[in-house]
Design a protein around this motif. Structure first.
Motif, PDB file in Angstrom:
ATOM      1  N   UNK A 101      26.695  51.330  14.911  1.00 22.51           N
ATOM      2  CA  UNK A 101      26.387  52.651  14.348  1.00 22.51           C
ATOM      3  C   UNK A 101      27.363  53.000  13.225  1.00 22.51           C
ATOM      4  N   UNK A 102      26.896  53.811  12.288  1.00 22.46           N
ATOM      5  CA  UNK A 102      27.709  54.309  11.176  1.00 22.46           C
ATOM      6  C   UNK A 102      28.037  53.239  10.148  1.00 22.46           C
ATOM      7  N   UNK A 103      27.422  52.043  10.267  1.00 24.35           N
ATOM      8  CA  UNK A 103      27.590  50.986   9.271  1.00 24.35           C
ATOM      9  C   UNK A 103      26.198  50.614   8.790  1.00 24.35           C
ATOM     10  N   UNK A 104      25.793  51.170   7.660  1.00 23.51           N
ATOM     11  CA  UNK A 104      24.421  51.013   7.156  1.00 23.51           C
ATOM     12  C   UNK A 104      23.401  51.510   8.163  1.00 23.51           C
ATOM     13  N   UNK A 105      23.803  52.417   9.008  1.00 25.10           N
ATOM     14  CA  UNK A 105      22.962  53.058  10.008  1.00 25.10           C
ATOM     15  C   UNK A 105      23.481  54.483  10.187  1.00 25.10           C
ATOM     16  N   UNK A 106      22.666  55.391  10.721  1.00 24.26           N
ATOM     17  CA  UNK A 106      23.165  56.752  10.973  1.00 24.26           C
ATOM     18  C   UNK A 106      24.361  56.736  11.931  1.00 24.26           C
ATOM     19  N   UNK A 107      25.144  57.781  11.887  1.00 26.71           N
ATOM     20  CA  UNK A 107      26.260  57.923  12.816  1.00 26.71           C
ATOM     21  C   UNK A 107      27.556  58.357  12.183  1.00 26.71           C
ATOM     22  N   UNK A 108      27.760  58.064  10.901  1.00 32.20           N
ATOM     23  CA  UNK A 108      29.042  58.388  10.258  1.00 32.20           C
ATOM     24  C   UNK A 108      29.309  59.882  10.280  1.00 32.20           C
ATOM     25  N   UNK A 109      28.282  60.694  10.064  1.00 31.61           N
ATOM     26  CA  UNK A 109      28.469  62.154  10.072  1.00 31.61           C
ATOM     27  C   UNK A 109      28.883  62.634  11.457  1.00 31.61           C
ATOM     28  N   UNK A 110      28.319  62.024  12.485  1.00 30.58           N
ATOM     29  CA  UNK A 110      28.674  62.389  13.859  1.00 30.58           C
ATOM     30  C   UNK A 110      30.116  62.009  14.158  1.00 30.58           C
ATOM     31  N   UNK A 111      30.521  60.822  13.709  1.00 29.60           N
ATOM     32  CA  UNK A 111      31.904  60.380  13.912  1.00 29.60           C
ATOM     33  C   UNK A 111      32.862  61.328  13.212  1.00 29.60           C
ATOM     34  N   UNK A 112      32.555  61.703  11.975  1.00 31.44           N
ATOM     35  CA  UNK A 112      33.435  62.604  11.232  1.00 31.44           C
ATOM     36  C   UNK A 112      33.514  63.975  11.901  1.00 31.44           C
ATOM     37  N   UNK A 113      32.376  64.460  12.402  1.00 34.19           N
ATOM     38  CA  UNK A 113      32.365  65.766  13.055  1.00 34.19           C
ATOM     39  C   UNK A 113      33.217  65.760  14.321  1.00 34.19           C
ATOM     40  N   UNK A 114      33.116  64.686  15.112  1.00 34.23           N
ATOM     41  CA  UNK A 114      33.910  64.589  16.333  1.00 34.23           C
ATOM     42  C   UNK A 114      35.401  64.524  16.015  1.00 34.23           C
ATOM     43  N   UNK A 115      35.758  63.741  15.007  1.00 30.44           N
ATOM     44  CA  UNK A 115      37.169  63.628  14.631  1.00 30.44           C
ATOM     45  C   UNK A 115      37.686  64.954  14.076  1.00 30.44           C
ATOM     46  N   UNK A 116      36.875  65.621  13.251  1.00 30.77           N
ATOM     47  CA  UNK A 116      37.302  66.896  12.665  1.00 30.77           C
ATOM     48  C   UNK A 116      37.508  67.962  13.732  1.00 30.77           C
ATOM     49  N   UNK A 117      36.750  67.861  14.829  1.00 31.57           N
ATOM     50  CA  UNK A 117      36.887  68.825  15.918  1.00 31.57           C
ATOM     51  C   UNK A 117      38.033  68.472  16.857  1.00 31.57           C
ATOM     52  N   UNK A 118      38.721  67.371  16.578  1.00 32.48           N
ATOM     53  CA  UNK A 118      39.901  67.004  17.358  1.00 32.48           C
ATOM     54  C   UNK A 118      39.623  66.134  18.566  1.00 32.48           C
ATOM     55  N   UNK A 119      38.429  65.543  18.659  1.00 32.33           N
ATOM     56  CA  UNK A 119      38.095  64.713  19.809  1.00 32.33           C
ATOM     57  C   UNK A 119      38.328  63.230  19.499  1.00 32.33           C
ATOM     58  N   UNK A 120      38.606  62.477  20.549  1.00 28.90           N
ATOM     59  CA  UNK A 120      38.845  61.042  20.390  1.00 28.90           C
ATOM     60  C   UNK A 120      37.531  60.320  20.098  1.00 28.90           C
ATOM     61  N   UNK A 121      37.621  59.330  19.232  1.00 25.61           N
ATOM     62  CA  UNK A 121      36.489  58.461  18.923  1.00 25.61           C
ATOM     63  C   UNK A 121      36.907  57.036  19.258  1.00 25.61           C
TER      64      UNK A 121
END
Length: 314
Positions: free
Chosen positions: A113-133
């Motif tokens: 996910x997030x590599x030439x597929x959807x998911x990068x926005x979700x990863x960024x949102x989780x990190x920006x909210x202070x959660x572990x990825x």
């Protein structure tokens, strides 16, 4: 004893390995970004299996497509949709779940996910909210194609991943003109109904002798990996009706020629001098090798000579 039963680990071995994976830490309020098989269902890792099984919800690019994988592995975790058309909304819902202490697993239809597929926005949102990825690595069509082609080496491992080319012919030609100038193998994806047109455009842009690797149906029953000059690609594709079917990874090999020797030498020396201002000789050679595609030991000796010459003139 036949091939299907020879050297297969016993149930005790599987149970022992599964117990070790299960005993690892699986923190709550965490987004697990899980790579899934690109074709062969047996390529799901034990760690990925555990992550998907332990999640409170699985955010999937296509829930129907992913259900096949989950059913095969006996995973009953509920799913939610997270694709490119609802990714912003899904990101908010996932952050809300993380705030509640849930474990969320993120998967795409196949691969990472997030590599030439959807998911990068979700990863960024989780990190920006202070959660572990936590990324759970696994199958990758790019790496699989490189492994089967032999186009990279340990001395020169550089390559570029370009993703999908544009669908329209004129835009695709301009895109290929830019990427074909990269001094390293360029890996791209293509769909079965456009692969012939893309190979034809590669031929027009790069010429008949430039090599290409065509990899199709990777990890599946009818997997093929073939390397040839671009002048042969159309005939190879047309030789078997099934060759226009399946998922494709194309590797455009680096051009054999390039700049004139004197021009190339001057460009390389200018690069080495710039890098030596801030880096050691060893690091200069390492970085220059990735940029130019030249052997690291050659660049090391060249950088060392230039460093010593500079010190003698000071």
């Amino acid at each position: 004893m036949n091939a299907s039963s020879a050297n297969v680990p016993g149930q005790e071995a599987w149970a022992r390995i599964a117990d070790r994976v299960a005993g690892q830490q699986w923190p709550a309020s965490t987004l697990y970004v899980v790579a899934t098989p690109i074709g062969n269902l047996g390529d799901l890792s034990l760690r990925a299996w555990q992550a998907l099984s332990r999640a409170d919800v699985i955010a999937a690019e296509d829930t129907r497509e992913s259900r096949v994988l989950l059913d095969a592995w006996g995973i009953a975790t509920p799913m939610m949709a997270a694709h490119r058309h609802n990714e912003a909304e899904a990101a908010g819902a996932i952050v809300a779940r993380l705030e509640q202490g849930q474990r969320v697993a993120l998967i795409s239809d196949a691969g990472a996910p997030a590599v030439s597929d959807p998911g990068a926005r979700i990863v960024r949102a989780a990190r920006a909210a202070g959660f572990a990825v936590v990324p759970v690595p696994g199958p990758s069509a790019v790496i699989t194609a490189l492994m089967g082609s032999g186009v990279t080496t340990d001395e020169n491992p550089a390559y570029a991943f370009a993703g999908f080319p544009p669908a329209k012919a004129m835009a695709r030609t301009r895109w290929l003109e830019r990427w074909s100038a990269v001094p390293a193998p360029v890996v791209l994806y293509e769909s079965p109904h456009r692969v012939a047109a893309t190979l034809q455009d590669m031929l027009a842009v790069c010429g008949p002798e430039r090599e290409v690797t065509v990899a199709r149906e990777l990890t599946k029953r009818f997997e093929e990996i073939a390397t040839m000059p671009l002048r042969e690609a159309a005939d190879w594709l047309a030789a078997q009706p099934h060759r226009t079917q399946g998922e494709f990874v194309l590797i455009l090999h680096a051009a054999a020629g390039g700049q004139d020797a004197d021009e190339a030498d001057a460009t390389t020396d200018a690069l080495l001098d710039a890098l030596l201002d801030a880096l050691s000789v060893r690091d200069t050679a390492r970085v220059a090798a990735r940029i130019t595609g030249l052997p690291r030991d050659v660049l090391y000796n060249r950088a060392l000579a230039r460093k010593q010459r500079e010190e003698q003139t000071v």
